[in-house]
Scaffold this motif. Structure first.
Motif, PDB file in Angstrom:
ATOM      1  N   ILE A   1       0.819  -1.216   0.000  1.00 14.65           N
ATOM      2  CA  ILE A   1       0.000   0.000   0.000  1.00 14.65           C
ATOM      3  C   ILE A   1       0.856   1.270   0.000  1.00 14.65           C
ATOM      4  O   ILE A   1       0.662   2.141  -0.855  1.00 14.65           O
ATOM      5  N   PRO A   2       1.828   1.432   0.922  1.00 10.57           N
ATOM      6  CA  PRO A   2       2.688   2.616   0.827  1.00 10.57           C
ATOM      7  C   PRO A   2       3.495   2.649  -0.473  1.00 10.57           C
ATOM      8  O   PRO A   2       3.775   3.726  -1.003  1.00 10.57           O
ATOM      9  N   GLY A   3       3.881   1.470  -0.995  1.00  9.70           N
ATOM     10  CA  GLY A   3       4.634   1.430  -2.246  1.00  9.70           C
ATOM     11  C   GLY A   3       3.828   1.990  -3.405  1.00  9.70           C
ATOM     12  O   GLY A   3       4.318   2.836  -4.176  1.00  9.70           O
ATOM     13  N   ILE A   4       2.601   1.527  -3.552  1.00 10.58           N
ATOM     14  CA  ILE A   4       1.725   2.039  -4.614  1.00 10.58           C
ATOM     15  C   ILE A   4       1.440   3.519  -4.415  1.00 10.58           C
ATOM     16  O   ILE A   4       1.446   4.311  -5.373  1.00 10.58           O
ATOM     17  N   SER A   5       1.217   3.918  -3.166  1.00  6.80           N
ATOM     18  CA  SER A   5       0.910   5.323  -2.865  1.00  6.80           C
ATOM     19  C   SER A   5       2.081   6.228  -3.215  1.00  6.80           C
ATOM     20  O   SER A   5       1.902   7.310  -3.790  1.00  6.80           O
ATOM     21  N   ASN A   6       3.283   5.807  -2.880  1.00  8.10           N
ATOM     22  CA  ASN A   6       4.464   6.604  -3.220  1.00  8.10           C
ATOM     23  C   ASN A   6       4.684   6.667  -4.723  1.00  8.10           C
ATOM     24  O   ASN A   6       5.119   7.704  -5.246  1.00  8.10           O
ATOM     25  N   LEU A   7       4.410   5.590  -5.413  1.00 11.16           N
ATOM     26  CA  LEU A   7       4.536   5.593  -6.868  1.00 11.16           C
ATOM     27  C   LEU A   7       3.546   6.561  -7.501  1.00 11.16           C
ATOM     28  O   LEU A   7       3.903   7.334  -8.412  1.00 11.16           O
ATOM     29  N   MET A   8       2.301   6.560  -7.009  1.00 11.66           N
ATOM     30  CA  MET A   8       1.294   7.486  -7.517  1.00 11.66           C
ATOM     31  C   MET A   8       1.701   8.928  -7.256  1.00 11.66           C
ATOM     32  O   MET A   8       1.560   9.803  -8.119  1.00 11.66           O
ATOM     33  N   LEU A   9       2.221   9.202  -6.055  1.00 16.20           N
ATOM     34  CA  LEU A   9       2.633  10.556  -5.714  1.00 16.20           C
ATOM     35  C   LEU A   9       3.830  10.989  -6.555  1.00 16.20           C
ATOM     36  O   LEU A   9       3.933  12.146  -6.975  1.00 16.20           O
ATOM     37  N   TRP A  10       4.743  10.056  -6.813  1.00 15.01           N
ATOM     38  CA  TRP A  10       5.907  10.370  -7.636  1.00 15.01           C
ATOM     39  C   TRP A  10       5.484  10.752  -9.057  1.00 15.01           C
ATOM     40  O   TRP A  10       6.009  11.717  -9.641  1.00 15.01           O
ATOM     41  N   ARG A  11       4.530  10.048  -9.604  1.00 16.43           N
ATOM     42  CA  ARG A  11       4.052  10.365 -10.956  1.00 16.43           C
ATOM     43  C   ARG A  11       3.372  11.715 -10.991  1.00 16.43           C
ATOM     44  O   ARG A  11       3.542  12.493 -11.937  1.00 16.43           O
ATOM     45  N   SER A  12       2.619  12.040  -9.938  1.00 17.25           N
ATOM     46  CA  SER A  12       1.966  13.355  -9.875  1.00 17.25           C
ATOM     47  C   SER A  12       2.994  14.467  -9.721  1.00 17.25           C
ATOM     48  O   SER A  12       2.834  15.566 -10.275  1.00 17.25           O
ATOM     49  N   SER A  13       4.056  14.188  -8.951  1.00 19.47           N
ATOM     50  CA  SER A  13       5.080  15.207  -8.707  1.00 19.47           C
ATOM     51  C   SER A  13       5.845  15.554  -9.973  1.00 19.47           C
ATOM     52  O   SER A  13       6.363  16.670 -10.105  1.00 19.47           O
ATOM     53  N   ARG A  14       5.937  14.631 -10.909  1.00 22.48           N
ATOM     54  CA  ARG A  14       6.652  14.905 -12.158  1.00 22.48           C
ATOM     55  C   ARG A  14       5.969  16.002 -12.955  1.00 22.48           C
ATOM     56  O   ARG A  14       6.639  16.771 -13.668  1.00 22.48           O
ATOM     57  N   ALA A  15       4.641  16.096 -12.825  1.00 18.80           N
ATOM     58  CA  ALA A  15       3.906  17.136 -13.549  1.00 18.80           C
ATOM     59  C   ALA A  15       4.058  18.502 -12.892  1.00 18.80           C
ATOM     60  O   ALA A  15       3.933  19.534 -13.560  1.00 18.80           O
ATOM     61  N   SER A  16       4.303  18.517 -11.572  1.00 20.06           N
ATOM     62  CA  SER A  16       4.456  19.793 -10.842  1.00 20.06           C
ATOM     63  C   SER A  16       5.658  19.692  -9.917  1.00 20.06           C
ATOM     64  O   SER A  16       5.517  19.618  -8.691  1.00 20.06           O
ATOM     65  N   PRO A  17       6.870  19.667 -10.482  1.00 19.92           N
ATOM     66  CA  PRO A  17       8.063  19.442  -9.658  1.00 19.92           C
ATOM     67  C   PRO A  17       8.337  20.551  -8.644  1.00 19.92           C
ATOM     68  O   PRO A  17       9.061  20.331  -7.684  1.00 19.92           O
ATOM     69  N   GLN A  18       7.761  21.722  -8.857  1.00 16.70           N
ATOM     70  CA  GLN A  18       8.011  22.838  -7.948  1.00 16.70           C
ATOM     71  C   GLN A  18       7.155  22.775  -6.687  1.00 16.70           C
ATOM     72  O   GLN A  18       7.408  23.506  -5.726  1.00 16.70           O
ATOM     73  N   LEU A  19       6.162  21.913  -6.667  1.00 17.84           N
ATOM     74  CA  LEU A  19       5.262  21.801  -5.530  1.00 17.84           C
ATOM     75  C   LEU A  19       5.617  20.587  -4.662  1.00 17.84           C
ATOM     76  O   LEU A  19       6.121  19.588  -5.164  1.00 17.84           O
ATOM     77  N   ILE A  20       5.328  20.710  -3.352  1.00 15.54           N
ATOM     78  CA  ILE A  20       5.480  19.577  -2.437  1.00 15.54           C
ATOM     79  C   ILE A  20       4.088  18.965  -2.267  1.00 15.54           C
ATOM     80  O   ILE A  20       3.263  19.475  -1.499  1.00 15.54           O
ATOM     81  N   LEU A  21       3.820  17.933  -3.010  1.00 16.35           N
ATOM     82  CA  LEU A  21       2.483  17.353  -3.030  1.00 16.35           C
ATOM     83  C   LEU A  21       2.265  16.428  -1.843  1.00 16.35           C
ATOM     84  O   LEU A  21       3.170  15.703  -1.425  1.00 16.35           O
ATOM     85  N   ASP A  22       1.042  16.446  -1.341  1.00 22.93           N
ATOM     86  CA  ASP A  22       0.643  15.554  -0.258  1.00 22.93           C
ATOM     87  C   ASP A  22      -0.176  14.411  -0.825  1.00 22.93           C
ATOM     88  O   ASP A  22      -0.694  14.486  -1.946  1.00 22.93           O
ATOM     89  N   PHE A  23      -0.292  13.335  -0.045  1.00 24.83           N
ATOM     90  CA  PHE A  23      -1.153  12.236  -0.444  1.00 24.83           C
ATOM     91  C   PHE A  23      -2.606  12.694  -0.454  1.00 24.83           C
ATOM     92  O   PHE A  23      -3.024  13.491   0.406  1.00 24.83           O
ATOM     93  N   PRO A  24      -3.419  12.199  -1.388  1.00 25.30           N
ATOM     94  CA  PRO A  24      -4.868  12.447  -1.301  1.00 25.30           C
ATOM     95  C   PRO A  24      -5.423  11.890   0.006  1.00 25.30           C
ATOM     96  O   PRO A  24      -4.841  10.975   0.599  1.00 25.30           O
TER      97      PRO A  24
END
Length: 344
Positions: free
Chosen positions: A263-286
């Motif tokens: 679960i944390p592995g999938i969650s981190n992968l999803m967050l990493w993919r989202s962060s690539r679109a907005s590298p300047q932001l520190i994104l949080d988990f949904p």
């Protein structure tokens, strides 16, 4: 079972000493399993907290974690007291243990856990008082880091050195207990990150979720390392192994630790993919992911207890019930219960 005997605990040696068969010797019970669990949880929480202190980015979370690192270590000693039944002697155990440190892992463990209790308390006081003394903070953080790691692993070394219980005589135990303690420390850090506000909370959630994922992999690997190193020359080991792998709690332990990776592995992968679109932001988990990982973190804390309990009880169970085979090699003395006269 063989006819090996031992003096009844609490009696003097001598010709009239009552004796019991070795397989009737007193066992370590659930209080010992809880003591070992809280030692690992408090130790690795202190180690993780110390590492976060060095970064200087998690001051609010470090303060919260420092309080619970001390509480968990105190709970470990309380459960040891409950089992051994003599708190007054327990208070002097660190002094009595000093001469034994050269050859006894039990003595070393008493010193490590005693040191962890002292250093985690002093570190907590500095954090609660918002001390700005960097030298004092870092000194206690380093001492807490060292004693935290060794408090977590000492019980693995102690059990692996206990040749009187063959199933425990396994060099993978220290690594298993270290990985399990790290899972617990990471899980509790994630829980605390949910009540930490702002950018610090976001960074802490991302960091602790990654640590939970990696430490879960390490625990699964060391579980299999432990099982691969079981020495089936001993009939005790075969009985203990079958007892452990067929128990519901062992299966549950592996399932929960696997979820702590997936679960944390999938969650981190999803967050990493989202962060690539907005590298300047520190994104949080949904939100739904935050609470999914929260559930996993709570389950991982439960699994930490089962990890120690399964090892502890399987070894003792086999030693109580396994018959001796012809030419079976074993010690004719059981492991001592208690330490340095602490047991009442």
């Amino acid at each position: 079972m063989g006819l090996f005997t031992a003096p009844v605990p609490g009696t003097n040696f001598g010709i009239n000493t009552p004796i019991i068969q070795i397989n009737q010797y007193p066992e370590w019970d659930v209080t010992v399993a809880l003591a070992l669990y809280f030692t690992g949880l408090g130790g690795m929480l202190m180690a993780i907290t110390a590492a976060m202190e060095f970064t200087g980015k998690y001051q609010s979370l470090v303060k919260k974690n420092s309080i619970f690192a001390f509480i968990f270590t105190l709970l470990a000693l309380i459960f040891f007291d409950i089992h051994l039944g003599n708190p007054t002697r327990g208070f002097f155990a660190p002094i009595n243990a000093l001469p034994q440190m050269i050859h006894s892992w039990m003595a070393r463990g008493i010193e490590f856990v005693g040191g962890l209790l002292v250093f985690s308390f002093l570190f907590m006081v500095l954090k609660v008082l918002n001390s700005k003394n960097a030298i004092a903070n870092w000194t206690l953080a380093i001492l807490g880091l060292i004693t935290g790691i060794f408090s977590t692993t000492y019980s693995g070394f102690e059990l692996s050195a206990a040749t009187g219980i063959p199933f425990w005589n396994n060099g993978a135990l220290p690594a298993l207990f270290l990985a399990s303690g790290t899972v617990g420390g990471a899980a509790w850090t994630y829980i605390m990150s949910l009540v930490t506000k702002g950018e610090e909370g976001i960074r802490a959630r991302r960091l602790s979720a990654k640590l939970l994922m990696y430490s879960a992999v390490a625990e699964l690997a060391t579980w299999f390392l432990f099982m691969a190193n079981v020495n089936f020359i001993y009939v005790f080991d075969e009985v203990a192994y079958e007892y452990m792998i067929t128990s519901a709690t062992f299966i549950l332990d592996l399932v929960l630790i696997s979820l702590a990776f997936v679960i944390p592995g999938i969650s981190n992968l999803m967050l990493w993919r989202s962060s690539r679109a907005s590298p300047q932001l520190i994104l949080d988990f949904p939100s739904y992911i935050k609470y999914a990982i929260l559930v996993i973190a709570i389950l991982a804390l439960i699994a930490g207890y089962y990890t120690r309990a399964e090892i502890l009880f399987a070894g003792q169970y086999a030693y109580q019930v396994a018959p001796l085979t012809p030419f079976q090699f074993t010690s004719n003395q059981p492991i001592p219960i208690g330490s340095f006269g602490w047991k009442s």
